[in-house]
Design a protein around this motif. Structure first.
Motif, PDB file in Angstrom:
ATOM      1  N   ARG A 122      38.653  -5.391  10.572  1.00  0.00           N
ATOM      2  CA  ARG A 122      37.629  -6.424  10.437  1.00  0.00           C
ATOM      3  C   ARG A 122      36.276  -5.726  10.234  1.00  0.00           C
ATOM      4  O   ARG A 122      35.708  -5.185  11.184  1.00  0.00           O
ATOM      5  CB  ARG A 122      37.535  -7.277  11.706  1.00  0.00           C
ATOM      6  N   VAL A 123      35.765  -5.775   9.019  1.00  0.00           N
ATOM      7  CA  VAL A 123      36.295  -6.294   7.781  1.00  0.00           C
ATOM      8  C   VAL A 123      36.114  -5.223   6.715  1.00  0.00           C
ATOM      9  O   VAL A 123      35.378  -4.252   6.907  1.00  0.00           O
ATOM     10  CB  VAL A 123      35.548  -7.574   7.341  1.00  0.00           C
ATOM     11  N   LEU A 124      36.780  -5.422   5.542  1.00  0.00           N
ATOM     12  CA  LEU A 124      36.641  -4.533   4.397  1.00  0.00           C
ATOM     13  C   LEU A 124      36.104  -5.326   3.211  1.00  0.00           C
ATOM     14  O   LEU A 124      36.189  -6.555   3.181  1.00  0.00           O
ATOM     15  CB  LEU A 124      37.992  -3.916   4.027  1.00  0.00           C
ATOM     16  N   LYS A 125      35.564  -4.600   2.231  1.00  0.00           N
ATOM     17  CA  LYS A 125      35.290  -5.246   0.956  1.00  0.00           C
ATOM     18  C   LYS A 125      36.594  -5.816   0.409  1.00  0.00           C
ATOM     19  O   LYS A 125      37.662  -5.241   0.598  1.00  0.00           O
ATOM     20  CB  LYS A 125      34.712  -4.248  -0.046  1.00  0.00           C
ATOM     21  N   LEU A 126      36.496  -6.937  -0.277  1.00  0.00           N
ATOM     22  CA  LEU A 126      37.699  -7.557  -0.808  1.00  0.00           C
ATOM     23  C   LEU A 126      38.437  -6.615  -1.750  1.00  0.00           C
ATOM     24  O   LEU A 126      39.669  -6.516  -1.710  1.00  0.00           O
ATOM     25  CB  LEU A 126      37.337  -8.858  -1.527  1.00  0.00           C
ATOM     26  N   SER A 127      37.697  -5.898  -2.588  1.00  0.00           N
ATOM     27  CA  SER A 127      38.343  -4.956  -3.512  1.00  0.00           C
ATOM     28  C   SER A 127      39.057  -3.845  -2.743  1.00  0.00           C
ATOM     29  O   SER A 127      40.151  -3.412  -3.123  1.00  0.00           O
ATOM     30  CB  SER A 127      37.303  -4.370  -4.461  1.00  0.00           C
TER      31      SER A 127
ATOM     32  N   PHE B  26      30.482 -13.458   1.939  1.00  0.00           N
ATOM     33  CA  PHE B  26      30.024 -12.071   1.937  1.00  0.00           C
ATOM     34  C   PHE B  26      30.887 -11.182   1.035  1.00  0.00           C
ATOM     35  O   PHE B  26      30.600  -9.986   0.927  1.00  0.00           O
ATOM     36  CB  PHE B  26      30.063 -11.514   3.366  1.00  0.00           C
ATOM     37  N   GLY B  27      31.957 -11.717   0.436  1.00  0.00           N
ATOM     38  CA  GLY B  27      32.811 -10.913  -0.432  1.00  0.00           C
ATOM     39  C   GLY B  27      33.632  -9.881   0.313  1.00  0.00           C
ATOM     40  O   GLY B  27      33.854  -8.782  -0.192  1.00  0.00           O
ATOM     41  N   VAL B  28      34.063 -10.226   1.538  1.00  0.00           N
ATOM     42  CA  VAL B  28      34.842  -9.304   2.359  1.00  0.00           C
ATOM     43  C   VAL B  28      36.140  -9.995   2.754  1.00  0.00           C
ATOM     44  O   VAL B  28      36.365 -11.176   2.462  1.00  0.00           O
ATOM     45  CB  VAL B  28      34.058  -8.868   3.614  1.00  0.00           C
ATOM     46  N   ALA B  29      37.000  -9.252   3.443  1.00  0.00           N
ATOM     47  CA  ALA B  29      38.284  -9.788   3.884  1.00  0.00           C
ATOM     48  C   ALA B  29      38.743  -9.021   5.112  1.00  0.00           C
ATOM     49  O   ALA B  29      38.333  -7.877   5.351  1.00  0.00           O
ATOM     50  CB  ALA B  29      39.336  -9.695   2.783  1.00  0.00           C
ATOM     51  N   GLU B  30      39.580  -9.667   5.890  1.00  0.00           N
ATOM     52  CA  GLU B  30      40.204  -9.032   7.051  1.00  0.00           C
ATOM     53  C   GLU B  30      41.618  -8.615   6.668  1.00  0.00           C
ATOM     54  O   GLU B  30      42.357  -9.391   6.060  1.00  0.00           O
ATOM     55  CB  GLU B  30      40.243 -10.017   8.217  1.00  0.00           C
ATOM     56  N   LEU B  31      41.991  -7.402   7.006  1.00  0.00           N
ATOM     57  CA  LEU B  31      43.293  -6.856   6.634  1.00  0.00           C
ATOM     58  C   LEU B  31      44.103  -6.600   7.895  1.00  0.00           C
ATOM     59  O   LEU B  31      43.603  -6.009   8.856  1.00  0.00           O
ATOM     60  CB  LEU B  31      43.131  -5.554   5.849  1.00  0.00           C
TER      61      LEU B  31
END
Length: 516
Positions: free
Chosen positions: A140-145, A120-125
């Motif tokens: 949980r979660v943000l766009k990777l950028s 999905f092009g996302v990430a957990e920070l």
């Protein structure tokens, strides 16, 4: 007449930020994973008749619907706001929580991507602080950028919070990569051959074996696995005994069985090493270290150099034979275990001794490494290292003789080995102390070196056991924030006068450095 001047207009506050629109899905999947076994058990053993099966399916649908509703509510009620010097997080459905997290307090930033995140092009920070058992904030979660931009923002503000002319600039940082940041310098990069070597030299395969053994007790009835192993084992040995094989055949079969299990462990270790360390890269940017690794689940975790409390070099006998060792750190963020990858612990999972030494000298410019001279301890105290074996082994041997006869005395063969190992270990024990750092070394079969800057020492302690008082010796314990692992920063078996002199020197050095 003086002209009226309009009062200055205050900048508009930055709007609150929301998570990614699909964040509720990932929260639901995380919660569903916790209820997976009960739901499977409910579907499999819930009922046998038509009415029971209908209620079973209805109950399962209700549980899933509740989880979906909770996940959506969490998404709708989660907000974060980026201020001048802190991140504000608001969350909660019934009980509303608001947390202010200053940038200077954030010690570790973790960007986590499992295969679904990458799809999905996302990430957990995760934002972690010193000594906490849980992250300060989990997004949980943000766009990777956005996640990478927020990591960059924490890196910049954590060093020195710059003034913001407009409050909306902080939010704008999340939507555009910073162009003024210096490029990251690659300090260490591991190829596939290096990762393969990590797997072959480690015993991580036992983790998979024990995990599979534990999972079998969750999915199968109690005693099913052990009974099945016992039953098939009796069949195999019974069939083999009817063939009346010679002794050498049994020996060869045992060797092949042990060798096959060893190869299986190596294979599992290699697979786990590839999953964790594939694409491992250690970079440095603006005095912050970042490690990126992982095959399926990508993990990106970073820590400021000033947050590193202690350094540990370690090499097993196998690693030493192939000319490799590892470099680990203790940092002030106490979140996560040693092996879950959340907390940055390994700067060099496996590298040559020269590469590890170069890393130490680069990251600690004032460090003289290796030390010009190690201060050893008296070798006549070697017996103290094998004292437990000297007490326990004879008692076990006596009990074994009563149980199995003279063959029980074979346990006494452990005493010469224990004495030899103790003599070798005390020959390697030593410490080094100067005006900048203190280092300790030890071990023989598995060797280690542990060091810390004097600025990072939190407390000093002189310890004397009853045996120390009898022999006129003492130990000096040096504690740092976030200390972990099995290796303590401790100066052992020193003469009492020498130990008190070391303690006095360290106290004076710490007092001088605090006055600067």
């Amino acid at each position: 007449m003086p002209q009226d001047t309009a009062p200055p207009v205050a900048p508009a506050p930055a709007p609150d930020q929301r998570l990614h629109p699909w964040s509720w899905l990932f929260v639901m999947l995380m919660q569903l994973r916790q209820f997976l076994l009960p739901l499977v058990a409910l579907l499999v053993f819930g009922g046998r008749g038509d009415r029971d099966e209908m209620w079973t399916y209805l109950t399962t649908l209700i549980v899933i619907a509740v989880l979906v509703a909770i996940s959506i509510l969490q998404y709708l009620t989660y907000r974060y706001h980026i201020g001048h010097d802190a991140i504000s997080v608001r969350s909660g459905i019934i009980a509303r929580n608001r947390r202010e997290i200053p940038f200077a307090r954030i010690h570790n930033v973790v960007v986590h991507q499992n295969p679904l995140h990458r799809l999905f092009g996302v990430a957990e920070l995760r934002l972690e602080s010193a000594g906490g058992h849980r992250p300060e904030a989990e997004m949980r979660v943000l766009k990777l950028s956005q996640a990478l931009a927020l990591e960059q923002l924490v890196r910049q503000r954590g060093q020195q919070p710059p003034p913001l002319p407009d409050a909306g600039d902080a939010a704008a940082v999340l939507h555009s990569a910073p162009s003024t940041a210096a490029p990251a310098a690659v300090l260490l990069q591991l190829g596939n051959r290096d990762v393969l070597r990590i797997g072959l030299l480690s015993n991580r395969g036992w983790v998979a074996v024990l995990a599979a053994w534990g999972a079998s007790y969750q999915f199968f009835p109690r005693g099913y696995v052990s009974d099945a192993v016992e039953h098939h084992g009796r069949e195999v040995f019974g069939y083999a005994s009817h063939l009346h094989p010679a002794t050498w055949v049994w020996v060869v079969a045992a060797v092949f069985t042990v060798g096959g299990f060893w190869l299986l462990l190596r294979l599992l270790s290699v697979v786990l090493a590839l999953l964790r360390y594939h694409g491992f890269q250690l970079t440095e940017q603006e005095r912050r270290l970042t490690v990126t690794s992982g095959l399926l689940t990508r993990m990106r975790t970073s820590v400021a150099r000033r947050r590193i409390q202690a350094w540990t070099l370690r090499e097993t006998a196998l690693q030493r034979w192939v000319g490799r060792r590892q470099l680990r750190i203790d940092n002030a963020a106490g979140v996560g275990s040693d092996d879950d990858g959340r907390d940055l612990r390994e700067l060099a999972p496996l590298a040559t001794p020269a590469a590890c030494d170069d890393l130490l000298r680069h990251l600690l410019p004032r460090l003289q490494w290796p030390p010009p001279r190690w201060q050893g301890v008296a070798r006549r105290g070697w017996w103290r290292l094998c004292l437990p074996a000297l007490v326990v082994v004879p008692l076990l041997s006596v009990g074994a003789v009563f149980e199995v006869g003279p063959w029980g005395a074979v346990l006494l063969a452990w005493l010469p080995w224990s004495a030899f190992r103790a003599s070798r270990e005390i020959a390697r024990m030593g410490y080094y102390l100067d005006g900048d750092y203190v280092a300790v070394r030890g071990g023989w079969w598995t060797r280690w070196w542990r060091l810390a800057e004097l600025d990072k020492l939190q407390s000093l302690r002189l310890s004397r056991s009853p045996l120390d008082r009898m022999l006129g010796t003492a130990s000096v314990w040096l504690d740092t924030a976030g200390a972990g692992g099995s290796i303590a920063l401790r100066l052992r078996f020193l003469p009492e006068s020498e130990a008190r002199g070391v303690l006095k020197t360290l106290n004076q050095a710490l007092a001088r450095r605090r006055l600067r």
